[in-house]
Design an enzyme around this catalytic site. Structure first.
Site, mmCIF file in Angstrom:
data_model
loop_
_atom_site.group_PDB
_atom_site.id
_atom_site.type_symbol
_atom_site.label_atom_id
_atom_site.label_comp_id
_atom_site.label_asym_id
_atom_site.label_seq_id
_atom_site.Cartn_x
_atom_site.Cartn_y
_atom_site.Cartn_z
ATOM 1 N N LYS A 11 -20.030 -12.442 -34.442
ATOM 2 C CA LYS A 11 -19.250 -12.180 -35.525
ATOM 3 C C LYS A 11 -17.888 -11.880 -35.206
ATOM 4 O O LYS A 11 -17.640 -11.629 -33.987
ATOM 5 C CB LYS A 11 -19.779 -11.213 -36.365
ATOM 6 C CG LYS A 11 -21.201 -11.506 -37.161
ATOM 7 C CD LYS A 11 -21.349 -10.234 -38.062
ATOM 8 C CE LYS A 11 -22.911 -10.520 -38.652
ATOM 9 N NZ LYS A 11 -23.248 -9.432 -39.737
ATOM 10 N N TYR A 51 -24.263 -16.286 -47.389
ATOM 11 C CA TYR A 51 -24.711 -14.878 -47.623
ATOM 12 C C TYR A 51 -25.147 -14.818 -48.919
ATOM 13 O O TYR A 51 -25.364 -13.662 -49.560
ATOM 14 C CB TYR A 51 -23.751 -13.894 -47.364
ATOM 15 C CG TYR A 51 -23.606 -13.571 -45.687
ATOM 16 C CD1 TYR A 51 -24.691 -12.946 -45.180
ATOM 17 C CD2 TYR A 51 -22.343 -13.986 -44.875
ATOM 18 C CE1 TYR A 51 -24.899 -12.598 -43.579
ATOM 19 C CE2 TYR A 51 -22.486 -13.486 -43.459
ATOM 20 C CZ TYR A 51 -23.827 -12.687 -43.012
ATOM 21 O OH TYR A 51 -23.622 -12.490 -41.560
ATOM 22 N N ASN A 114 -20.854 -5.534 -37.354
ATOM 23 C CA ASN A 114 -22.051 -5.208 -36.363
ATOM 24 C C ASN A 114 -22.312 -6.528 -35.378
ATOM 25 O O ASN A 114 -23.459 -6.365 -34.952
ATOM 26 C CB ASN A 114 -23.165 -4.751 -37.153
ATOM 27 C CG ASN A 114 -23.741 -5.859 -38.186
ATOM 28 O OD1 ASN A 114 -23.236 -6.998 -38.140
ATOM 29 N ND2 ASN A 114 -24.786 -5.583 -38.860
ATOM 30 N N HIS A 117 -25.585 -11.620 -36.052
ATOM 31 C CA HIS A 117 -26.453 -11.966 -36.979
ATOM 32 C C HIS A 117 -27.637 -12.677 -36.292
ATOM 33 O O HIS A 117 -27.325 -13.425 -35.340
ATOM 34 C CB HIS A 117 -25.754 -12.918 -38.184
ATOM 35 C CG HIS A 117 -26.807 -13.548 -38.966
ATOM 36 N ND1 HIS A 117 -27.448 -13.003 -40.024
ATOM 37 C CD2 HIS A 117 -27.507 -14.976 -38.631
ATOM 38 C CE1 HIS A 117 -28.207 -13.833 -40.653
ATOM 39 N NE2 HIS A 117 -28.138 -14.938 -39.806
ATOM 40 N N GLU A 128 -31.078 -21.464 -41.925
ATOM 41 C CA GLU A 128 -29.930 -21.271 -41.315
ATOM 42 C C GLU A 128 -29.534 -22.254 -40.109
ATOM 43 O O GLU A 128 -28.151 -22.616 -39.990
ATOM 44 C CB GLU A 128 -29.702 -20.039 -40.959
ATOM 45 C CG GLU A 128 -29.834 -18.747 -42.026
ATOM 46 C CD GLU A 128 -30.182 -17.497 -41.420
ATOM 47 O OE1 GLU A 128 -30.069 -16.637 -42.446
ATOM 48 O OE2 GLU A 128 -30.190 -17.226 -40.339
HETATM 49 P P1 RTP Z 1 -27.840 -9.967 -40.379
HETATM 50 O O1 RTP Z 1 -28.492 -10.598 -41.561
HETATM 51 O O2 RTP Z 1 -26.347 -10.122 -40.128
HETATM 52 O O3 RTP Z 1 -28.628 -10.269 -39.162
HETATM 53 O O4 RTP Z 1 -28.068 -8.346 -40.503
HETATM 54 P P2 RTP Z 1 -29.315 -7.636 -41.022
HETATM 55 O O5 RTP Z 1 -30.303 -8.570 -41.502
HETATM 56 O O6 RTP Z 1 -29.526 -6.486 -40.012
HETATM 57 O O7 RTP Z 1 -28.809 -7.069 -42.339
HETATM 58 P P3 RTP Z 1 -28.679 -7.470 -43.806
HETATM 59 O O8 RTP Z 1 -29.227 -6.424 -44.580
HETATM 60 O O9 RTP Z 1 -29.140 -8.901 -43.853
HETATM 61 O O10 RTP Z 1 -26.979 -7.533 -44.173
HETATM 62 C C1 RTP Z 1 -26.219 -8.662 -43.597
HETATM 63 C C2 RTP Z 1 -25.019 -8.191 -43.151
HETATM 64 O O11 RTP Z 1 -24.233 -7.457 -44.388
HETATM 65 C C3 RTP Z 1 -23.499 -6.291 -43.768
HETATM 66 N N1 RTP Z 1 -23.751 -5.149 -44.240
HETATM 67 N N2 RTP Z 1 -22.983 -4.396 -44.621
HETATM 68 N N3 RTP Z 1 -21.565 -2.036 -45.645
HETATM 69 C C4 RTP Z 1 -22.944 -1.980 -45.683
HETATM 70 O O12 RTP Z 1 -23.352 -1.238 -46.114
HETATM 71 C C5 RTP Z 1 -23.700 -3.295 -45.279
HETATM 72 N N4 RTP Z 1 -24.928 -3.450 -45.229
HETATM 73 C C6 RTP Z 1 -25.128 -4.615 -44.664
HETATM 74 C C7 RTP Z 1 -23.765 -6.275 -42.196
HETATM 75 O O13 RTP Z 1 -22.745 -7.349 -41.625
HETATM 76 C C8 RTP Z 1 -25.143 -7.081 -42.206
HETATM 77 O O14 RTP Z 1 -25.306 -7.505 -40.969
HETATM 78 MG MG MG Z 2 -30.057 -10.261 -42.672
#
Ligand code: RTP
Ligand code: MG
Length: 140
Positions: A11, A51, A114, A117, A128
């Site tokens: 990212k 997204y 973070n 992804h 994807e």
């Molecule tokens: P990713 O999809 O990026 O691999 O990450 P993940 O499954 O661990 O997290 P997900 O719940 O799918 O959320 C996608 C991305 O959204 C951002 N995020 N921001 N500000 C917040 O509370 C928040 N929560 C999620 C993060 O960049 C997350 O990786």
């Molecule tokens: Mg995710």
């Protein structure tokens, strides 16, 4: 178990800090092989589409703006159990909750910025990968 493929993004917070090589090395050291890789810049429409599943979430606009703020590196990773293995190497979404030695514990700046992804399941991995790569670009 057969070889599996997953989709990964390095990212903007990480490309900005020149961490592409270090993050890729952690993925390789964890047993994953990079079978496709390119550095691209997303348009806002592309980020919103990628997204789309999060479009009702409060962080959606911030997330999309962040994802277009700098180039990203999109990769296809291959290995035994690649989807789960990649999630393990990445660590928890929130770096404060991520295990020691994971990419997010080591490099992430916040829950939003973070660093990486990774696909969360077989169906999303397939979708994807197809969103970013043609079959010709996948060299196993
Ligand atoms: P990713 O999809 O990026 O691999 O990450 P993940 O499954 O661990 O997290 P997900 O719940 O799918 O959320 C996608 C991305 O959204 C951002 N995020 N921001 N500000 C917040 O509370 C928040 N929560 C999620 C993060 O960049 C997350 O990786
Ligand atoms: Mg995710």
């Amino acid at each position: 178990m057969a070889l599996e493929r997953t989709f990964s993004i390095i990212k903007p917070d990480a490309t900005r800090r020149n961490l592409t090589g270090k993050i890729t090395a952690m993925l390789e050291d964890g047993g994953l092989r990079v079978v496709a890789s390119k550095r691209i810049r997303l348009t806002l429409a592309q980020a919103q589409s990628f997204y789309g599943v999060h479009k009702e979430r409060p962080f959606f606009d911030e997330l999309c703006e962040f994802m277009i703020s700098e180039p990203i590196v999109v990769q296809v990773l291959e290995g035994e159990n690649a989807i789960a293995k990649n999630r393990e190497i990445m660590g928890a979404t929130n770096p404060a909750e991520a295990d020691e030695g994971t990419i997010r514990k080591t490099f992430a700046l916040s829950i939003g910025e973070n660093s990486v992804h990774g696909s969360d399941g077989a169906d999303t991995a397939k979708e994807e990968i197809a969103f970013f790569f043609s079959g010709l670009e996948l060299v196993g």
